[in-house]
Design a protein around this motif. Structure first.
Motif, PDB file in Angstrom:
ATOM      1  N   VAL A 127      11.088  22.863   1.368  1.00  0.00           N
ATOM      2  CA  VAL A 127       9.854  23.703   1.475  1.00  0.00           C
ATOM      3  C   VAL A 127       8.970  22.793   1.826  1.00  0.00           C
ATOM      4  CG1 VAL A 127       8.310  25.334   0.298  1.00  0.00           C
ATOM      5  CG2 VAL A 127      10.891  25.975   0.345  1.00  0.00           C
ATOM      6  N   SER A 128       8.845  21.803   0.913  1.00  0.00           N
ATOM      7  CA  SER A 128       7.714  20.898   0.789  1.00  0.00           C
ATOM      8  C   SER A 128       7.396  20.043   2.283  1.00  0.00           C
ATOM      9  CB  SER A 128       8.026  19.659  -0.362  1.00  0.00           C
ATOM     10  OG  SER A 128       6.714  19.124  -0.329  1.00  0.00           O
ATOM     11  N   ASN A 129       8.709  19.879   2.941  1.00  0.00           N
ATOM     12  CA  ASN A 129       8.502  18.884   3.941  1.00  0.00           C
ATOM     13  C   ASN A 129       8.476  19.999   5.405  1.00  0.00           C
ATOM     14  OD1 ASN A 129       9.408  16.291   3.927  1.00  0.00           O
ATOM     15  ND2 ASN A 129      10.857  17.012   2.455  1.00  0.00           N
ATOM     16  N   CYS A 130       8.860  21.358   4.857  1.00  0.00           N
ATOM     17  CA  CYS A 130       8.289  22.229   5.997  1.00  0.00           C
ATOM     18  C   CYS A 130       6.859  22.467   6.234  1.00  0.00           C
ATOM     19  CB  CYS A 130       8.821  23.664   5.842  1.00  0.00           C
ATOM     20  SG  CYS A 130      10.617  23.927   6.375  1.00  0.00           S
TER      21      CYS A 130
ATOM     22  N   ARG B 209       9.186  13.120  -2.855  1.00  0.00           N
ATOM     23  CA  ARG B 209      10.052  14.282  -2.574  1.00  0.00           C
ATOM     24  C   ARG B 209       9.702  14.463  -1.057  1.00  0.00           C
ATOM     25  NH1 ARG B 209       9.653  18.663  -4.875  1.00  0.00           N
ATOM     26  NH2 ARG B 209       7.836  18.794  -5.390  1.00  0.00           N
ATOM     27  N   GLN B 210       8.627  14.369  -0.674  1.00  0.00           N
ATOM     28  CA  GLN B 210       7.839  14.975   0.562  1.00  0.00           C
ATOM     29  C   GLN B 210       8.000  13.831   1.412  1.00  0.00           C
ATOM     30  OE1 GLN B 210       3.595  16.132   1.658  1.00  0.00           O
ATOM     31  NE2 GLN B 210       4.614  17.903   0.984  1.00  0.00           N
ATOM     32  N   MET B 211       8.271  13.704   2.817  1.00  0.00           N
ATOM     33  CA  MET B 211       8.461  12.518   3.421  1.00  0.00           C
ATOM     34  C   MET B 211       7.168  11.894   3.574  1.00  0.00           C
ATOM     35  SD  MET B 211       9.874  12.253   7.434  1.00  0.00           S
ATOM     36  CE  MET B 211       8.800  13.516   7.894  1.00  0.00           C
ATOM     37  N   ALA B 212       6.003  12.766   3.805  1.00  0.00           N
ATOM     38  CA  ALA B 212       4.800  11.923   3.983  1.00  0.00           C
ATOM     39  C   ALA B 212       4.255  11.324   2.895  1.00  0.00           C
ATOM     40  CB  ALA B 212       3.773  13.242   4.395  1.00  0.00           C
ATOM     41  N   VAL B 213       4.702  11.567   1.578  1.00  0.00           N
ATOM     42  CA  VAL B 213       4.294  10.772   0.490  1.00  0.00           C
ATOM     43  C   VAL B 213       5.760  10.196  -0.036  1.00  0.00           C
ATOM     44  CG1 VAL B 213       2.179  11.951   0.059  1.00  0.00           C
ATOM     45  CG2 VAL B 213       4.202  12.930  -0.747  1.00  0.00           C
TER      46      VAL B 213
ATOM     47  N   PHE C  82       0.754  -1.323   0.079  1.00  0.00           N
ATOM     48  CA  PHE C  82       0.096   0.196  -0.035  1.00  0.00           C
ATOM     49  C   PHE C  82       0.943   1.366  -0.016  1.00  0.00           C
ATOM     50  CE2 PHE C  82      -2.264  -3.334   2.192  1.00  0.00           C
ATOM     51  CZ  PHE C  82      -3.474  -3.552   1.489  1.00  0.00           C
ATOM     52  N   THR C  83       1.088   1.740  -1.183  1.00  0.00           N
ATOM     53  CA  THR C  83       1.866   3.122  -1.436  1.00  0.00           C
ATOM     54  C   THR C  83       1.501   4.247  -0.951  1.00  0.00           C
ATOM     55  OG1 THR C  83       3.435   4.080  -2.765  1.00  0.00           O
ATOM     56  CG2 THR C  83       1.617   3.028  -3.776  1.00  0.00           C
ATOM     57  N   SER C  84       2.175   5.183  -0.501  1.00  0.00           N
ATOM     58  CA  SER C  84       1.932   6.558   0.115  1.00  0.00           C
ATOM     59  C   SER C  84       2.156   7.608  -1.227  1.00  0.00           C
ATOM     60  CB  SER C  84       2.360   7.233   1.259  1.00  0.00           C
ATOM     61  OG  SER C  84       2.265   6.214   2.356  1.00  0.00           O
ATOM     62  N   GLU C  85       2.977   6.888  -2.346  1.00  0.00           N
ATOM     63  CA  GLU C  85       3.451   8.040  -3.309  1.00  0.00           C
ATOM     64  C   GLU C  85       2.474   8.555  -4.256  1.00  0.00           C
ATOM     65  OE1 GLU C  85       7.391   6.905  -4.383  1.00  0.00           O
ATOM     66  OE2 GLU C  85       8.074   6.857  -2.777  1.00  0.00           O
ATOM     67  N   GLN C  86       1.114   8.021  -4.373  1.00  0.00           N
ATOM     68  CA  GLN C  86       0.342   8.480  -5.158  1.00  0.00           C
ATOM     69  C   GLN C  86      -0.710   9.635  -4.660  1.00  0.00           C
ATOM     70  OE1 GLN C  86      -1.340   5.620  -8.031  1.00  0.00           O
ATOM     71  NE2 GLN C  86       0.355   4.147  -7.316  1.00  0.00           N
ATOM     72  N   GLY C  87      -0.598  10.162  -3.026  1.00  0.00           N
ATOM     73  CA  GLY C  87      -1.306  10.751  -2.449  1.00  0.00           C
ATOM     74  C   GLY C  87      -1.883  10.095  -1.306  1.00  0.00           C
ATOM     75  N   THR C  88      -1.957  10.722  -0.126  1.00  0.00           N
ATOM     76  CA  THR C  88      -2.564  10.215   1.113  1.00  0.00           C
ATOM     77  C   THR C  88      -3.912  10.822   1.500  1.00  0.00           C
ATOM     78  OG1 THR C  88      -1.331  11.974   2.264  1.00  0.00           O
ATOM     79  CG2 THR C  88      -0.116   9.830   1.864  1.00  0.00           C
TER      80      THR C  88
ATOM     81  N   CYS D 192       2.825   9.354  12.682  1.00  0.00           N
ATOM     82  CA  CYS D 192       3.328  10.655  12.805  1.00  0.00           C
ATOM     83  C   CYS D 192       4.586  10.906  13.264  1.00  0.00           C
ATOM     84  CB  CYS D 192       2.081  11.257  13.502  1.00  0.00           C
ATOM     85  SG  CYS D 192       2.215  13.080  13.770  1.00  0.00           S
ATOM     86  N   ILE D 193       5.547  11.728  12.768  1.00  0.00           N
ATOM     87  CA  ILE D 193       6.769  12.220  13.191  1.00  0.00           C
ATOM     88  C   ILE D 193       6.885  13.026  14.254  1.00  0.00           C
ATOM     89  CG2 ILE D 193       7.285  13.800  11.416  1.00  0.00           C
ATOM     90  CD1 ILE D 193      10.206  12.758  11.535  1.00  0.00           C
TER      91      ILE D 193
END
Length: 411
Positions: free
Chosen positions: A242-245, A93-97, A73-79, A360-361
């Motif tokens: 910026v994306s991770n901020c 590129r962003q940690m959450a995805v 179950f990948t996160s990389e196509q949107g969560t 959640c980090i």
């Protein structure tokens, strides 16, 4: 086993069908009533949406299966559901995805920077901000608890990112616009889509300026950690930073602001808050129950990388799967009397922070902030009563309140 091939997926039967994407459904208890029926009769069900759709997962065990198995179950196509059928440009590129192992490499330095020891160093600054937020409650008149709590995440994440305090009110509004663009409280005249685009643009522009300034004068804050982070032998690009901020701020806004308001809306006018105040040893269990009860993040979306079985239902490769956290946290097979707010609940296996690699980090920051908030609230005030009609957020992303008028007395 139920087999539903891609070409012949059937929606859940009519008595249990509902548009769970509708943000208006989540302004009351409608979603919980539907989730309860789905847990009993269709814990894994296909929900059609225009020319696409998603698999709805409402049980605790099934939610754990989906969120723990990042290979399937990948996160990389949107969560989030607002990206259903669109993909996420920040994927990878962003940690959450981003999925492990890349996710793990991105997460490790931030995890260290958000350790309990580090957060404890900021505990008294968090307490100072919390006391300021609660001070107007001492006047005895109606106090909008939800508005005050909307600023609570900045006490933790704003401090740890070293964001200028004068910017906090604007950041609070922009982050809420990102997760509740359908709510009139945050929506621009041009509509939800314009609200979301504008909020994203303003937040990204804000962090671009902050990152540029922090690069010239780094410190020991989270943004400085991102500036020194390496991934695959290289530093993160400005866009990745910026994306991770943005992701860190948004995550804190969703997880921290709503549990106190959810607890207050349920417990004001009862003896439970005074019982809690009289037993400080229940601080931790009460905070965990507030997280379960609020389940402030409504859902997480994943996409299957291969055909997989969930609760006897075969889900094809490439399909969207949505886990409803608020439903999993009221699962009768896991929680005794799940519709009761129990400050003594143990064990409490809630998944309000998610589970697995994407747990959640910022959970430590959130927990410390919430413990300080409830220490101050219960230690200084008593006699909590609702002073008006609570108003819930109109959103399928965040569960909570925009307004919650209360009164209280100083102890």
């Amino acid at each position: 086993m139920t087999v539903l091939p891609a070409a012949s997926r059937c929606p859940v039967s009519a008595p249990h069908r509902a548009d769970l994407i509708d943000p208006g459904l989540h302004q009351g208890d409608g979603a919980h009533a539907i989730w309860r029926e789905l847990r009993r009769h269709a814990p894994v069900s296909w929900q059609p949406v225009r020319d696409t759709g998603y698999w709805s997962v409402v049980g605790h065990a099934e939610a754990n299966q989906v969120l723990r198995d990042h290979d399937t179950f990948t996160s990389e196509q949107g969560t989030l559901l607002n990206l259903l059928g669109k993909g996420d440009p920040a994927g990878g590129r962003q940690m959450a995805v981003t999925d492990p192992p890349k996710h793990t490499h991105m997460r490790s330095p931030l995890q260290q920077a958000l350790s309990i020891k580090t957060v404890d160093n900021d505990r008294e600054e968090i307490r100072r901000v919390v006391r300021g937020l609660l001070e107007p409650l001492a006047d005895g008149g109606p106090f909008d608890f939800a508005v005050a709590m909307s600023a609570l995440p900045m006490a933790g994440i704003g401090t740890m990112m070293a964001l200028p305090q004068e910017d906090w009110p604007r950041l609070v509004r922009l982050t809420h616009a990102c997760v509740a663009a359908d709510d009139p409280e945050f929506q621009l005249a041009a509509g939800p889509r314009a609200t979301l685009v504008t909020a994203h643009r303003e937040l990204f522009a804000y962090f671009q300026d902050i990152v540029t300034a922090r690069r010239r004068a780094p410190g020991d804050d989270l943004i400085s950690v991102l500036l020194t982070m390496e991934l695959d032998g290289r530093r993160l690009s400005p866009g990745e930073i910026v994306s991770n901020c943005y992701s860190l701020l948004l995550g804190a806004t969703v997880t921290t602001a709503q549990p106190p308001s959810a607890a207050m809306a349920e417990l004001a006018g009862t003896a439970v808050l005074d019982d809690w105040a009289a037993h400080p040893e229940l601080l931790t269990s009460g905070v965990e129950e507030s997280l379960r009860w609020a389940s402030p993040t409504q859902h997480f979306m994943r996409h299957t990388t291969r055909e997989v079985e969930i609760r006897g239902v075969r889900v094809p490769a490439g399909d969207a799967v949505v886990v409803w956290l608020g439903s999993a946290n009221r699962d009768e097979s896991v929680f005794t009397d799940p519709d009761t707010f129990d400050i003594r609940r143990k064990p409490n296996r809630h998944i309000a922070f998610g589970v697995g690699a994407h747990y959640c980090i910022g959970h430590t920051v959130a927990r410390v902030t919430l413990r300080v908030l409830f220490e101050e609230l219960l230690g200084r005030f008593t006699g909590f009563e609702l002073a008006g009609t609570p108003r819930r957020i109109r959103s399928n992303i965040i569960a909570g309140f925009t307004h919650l008028p209360v009164t209280a007395r100083l102890r």
